[in-house]
Motif scaffolding. Structure first.
Motif, PDB file in Angstrom:
ATOM      1  N   ALA A 150       1.102   5.617   0.663  1.00 20.35           N
ATOM      2  CA  ALA A 150      -0.185   4.971   0.911  1.00 20.35           C
ATOM      3  C   ALA A 150      -1.200   6.002   1.373  1.00 20.35           C
ATOM      4  O   ALA A 150      -0.872   6.942   2.104  1.00 20.35           O
ATOM      5  N   THR A 151      -2.457   5.816   0.918  1.00 18.24           N
ATOM      6  CA  THR A 151      -3.547   6.680   1.359  1.00 18.24           C
ATOM      7  C   THR A 151      -4.761   5.818   1.693  1.00 18.24           C
ATOM      8  O   THR A 151      -4.968   4.746   1.108  1.00 18.24           O
ATOM      9  N   ILE A 152      -5.541   6.313   2.663  1.00 18.20           N
ATOM     10  CA  ILE A 152      -6.825   5.693   3.012  1.00 18.20           C
ATOM     11  C   ILE A 152      -7.875   6.791   2.976  1.00 18.20           C
ATOM     12  O   ILE A 152      -7.764   7.786   3.706  1.00 18.20           O
ATOM     13  N   ASP A 153      -8.857   6.613   2.107  1.00 19.27           N
ATOM     14  CA  ASP A 153      -9.897   7.629   1.928  1.00 19.27           C
ATOM     15  C   ASP A 153      -9.289   9.003   1.636  1.00 19.27           C
ATOM     16  O   ASP A 153      -9.746  10.038   2.137  1.00 19.27           O
ATOM     17  N   GLY A 154      -8.210   9.006   0.832  1.00 21.68           N
ATOM     18  CA  GLY A 154      -7.572  10.243   0.445  1.00 21.68           C
ATOM     19  C   GLY A 154      -6.607  10.815   1.460  1.00 21.68           C
ATOM     20  O   GLY A 154      -5.915  11.804   1.197  1.00 21.68           O
ATOM     21  N   GLU A 155      -6.511  10.188   2.627  1.00 22.88           N
ATOM     22  CA  GLU A 155      -5.610  10.676   3.680  1.00 22.88           C
ATOM     23  C   GLU A 155      -4.261   9.964   3.570  1.00 22.88           C
ATOM     24  O   GLU A 155      -4.190   8.732   3.523  1.00 22.88           O
ATOM     25  N   ASP A 156      -3.166  10.750   3.529  1.00 26.23           N
ATOM     26  CA  ASP A 156      -1.830  10.173   3.466  1.00 26.23           C
ATOM     27  C   ASP A 156      -1.497   9.449   4.772  1.00 26.23           C
ATOM     28  O   ASP A 156      -1.723   9.971   5.865  1.00 26.23           O
TER      29      ASP A 156
END
Length: 497
Positions: free
Chosen positions: A171-177
């Motif tokens: 999962a990523t949020i705004d490209g952050e793992d």
């Protein structure tokens, strides 16, 4: 000693106790002796310091305070016993007079069980479900047993609903793992909807080695509640193979030689389970019917403590399951206000039920024999999986025996109510509760109360349990929090002597 009682509310009183000073002499002597062990005065060994020197160097006031603290519990207990009060919890004590050599007086405010009489319970009638075993119930139980012996086989095709897919999730949020939202080698039953929303739809049609990304809301971890881009990669696809329902299966899954014998055993177990449920329901509904005939005020503090106990137990169970209260409420489609009201209502009902059964035990002059206590401890130890001697020692060391006596008394009082209640099933047939209990006890040599819930393990499935990773929501704790337990084993309402 003189004791006056002022009723502040129907469930709270104020005791005013006046004590002639000479009754404090044993406590004063004890105080001088203990203080003499603590002080060091030149020319005297510890423990041998005369009282006049203690008064001079330590102060008479300190001695009086020590004596009063020592005397208060006994004096309070005598006052409660003299006025025949059924007190709840700890009192709020205030020393109002301490005239050296003349008189000592104090007040104590404390909650009490309201005074009332349990009305006649002859003629009450309750209805329980019919304990009839259907072919559908037998089929369902046998199928659940087949599930336990199912196996998983890898297939070379795309994922279909009902398959078990071994997957990697990232999962990523705004490209952050998001590390705590990622996993590898997770076995998931497609179509079970037991994981994050969107996973089932994403998996359908994928083959081993293929991936798909979808948007979903994280349900756990530090970023729970936030939307994330989730990528699922299929490692393998497996199908569940159920064993044939034949004599070979009966021999593999049980001690029986034929499938007919296995089904007969399942029927007998379900029948026993149904009749045990009838006994349990009869007790619950008999108490409910009795409580409807009684209107009594309840101490707010006692109800609040019961609410707190139930919420604490639910919180502990939720933590063990890795869930939050919000998760549970969402699953149950309940608002927090509705759930809290359910818990409050159930807590009040539980407190009321305890009061009624306690009073009934008094009216009927019920008592508890050592043999009954021993039987209770043995039964509880069996259910907990510990040695009876170990549990008995724990109860003794932690001063839990008064609570156990209370629970046994309440159970006896409830049994008495059930004996006077007419119990019918939904078909209108009268059930002889005592005869059913004797029959069930005779089959096992144990008391029905010692029986564990589900002898057939109908709720357990493990299609290759190592492959099926599921988390069970703590529904039992939540239901208990929001359900009445009038005859529970708690000592919030036992008499403090």
């Amino acid at each position: 000693m003189k004791t006056d009682v002022e009723e502040l509310t129907p469930t709270r009183v104020k005791l005013t106790v006046e004590v002639p000073f000479d009754e404090l002499k044993p406590n004063l002597d004890k105080a001088y002796k203990e203080i003499s062990q603590q002080v060091s005065i030149k020319g005297f060994r510890r423990g041998k310091v005369p009282a006049p020197l203690i008064d001079k160097y330590v102060g008479r006031g300190a001695v009086l305070q020590e004596a009063v603290n020592d005397a208060l519990p006994e004096l309070y207990g005598r006052a409660v016993e003299e006025k025949e009060l059924f007190v709840l919890g700890q009192p709020e004590v205030e020393v109002t007079e301490l005239n050296d050599g003349e008189q000592f007086a104090f007040t104590a405010e404390v909650d009490i069980r309201p005074k009332f009489e349990v009305p006649d319970y002859d003629g009450l009638e309750v209805t329980v479900e019919t304990a009839e075993v259907t072919d559908e119930q037998i089929d369902e139980t046998v199928d659940n047993l087949r599930e336990r012996f199912a196996s998983l086989t890898t297939v070379e095709r795309a994922v279909e609903e009902g398959d078990f897919a071994t997957v990697d999730l990232a999962a990523t949020i705004d490209g952050e793992d998001i590390e705590d939202a990622s996993t590898s080698g997770y076995s998931y039953e497609v179509g079970s909807k037991s994981a994050i929303e969107g996973l089932d739809d994403a998996l359908i049609g994928l083959k081993a080695g293929e991936s798909k990304t979808f948007t979903s809301t994280l349900v756990g971890g530090e970023r729970a509640g936030e939307e994330a881009e989730v990528t699922v990669t299929v490692q393998s696809v497996k199908v569940k193979n159920m064993p044939e329902l034949d004599d070979d299966f009966a021999q593999m899954a049980s001690e029986f030689d034929t499938i007919g014998e296995l089904r007969d055993d399942v029927k007998n177990r379900l029948d026993r389970q149904g009749r045990m449920q009838q006994l349990s329901d009869a007790r619950d509904k008999a108490l409910e019917a009795l409580l409807e005939k009684v209107e009594i005020p309840l101490p707010e503090k006692v109800v609040e403590e019961e609410i707190g106990r139930r919420n604490q137990q639910l919180e502990q169970q939720l933590q063990m399951a890795g869930m939050t209260k919000a998760d549970y409420l969402k699953d149950e489609d309940k608002s927090e206000e509705d759930f809290d009201q359910e818990v409050a209502d159930a807590a009040a009902l539980a407190v009321k039920g305890g009061f009624v059964l306690d009073q009934l035990a008094v009216q009927e002059e019920l008592g508890v024999e050592n043999e009954e206590l021993s039987e209770y401890v043995v039964t509880q130890a069996m259910q907990m999986g510990v040695a009876p001697q170990q549990l008995a020692q724990y109860l003794t060391d932690n001063n839990q025996l008064p609570a156990i006596v209370s629970e046994v008394l309440r159970s006896k009082a409830l049994n008495l109510v059930v004996e006077h209640v007419t119990v019918k099933d939904e078909a209108g047939n009268v059930i002889d509760v005592e005869a059913v209990r004797r029959e069930l006890n005779g089959e096992t040599g144990e008391t029905v109360e010692a029986e564990t819930a589900d002898a057939t393990d109908t709720d357990t499935t493990d299609a290759d349990a190592a492959d099926a990773d599921t988390t069970e929501a703590p529904e039992a704790a939540a239901d208990e929090a929001a359900a009445g337990e009038p005859a529970g084993s708690r000592d919030e309402d036992k008499k403090d002597a």
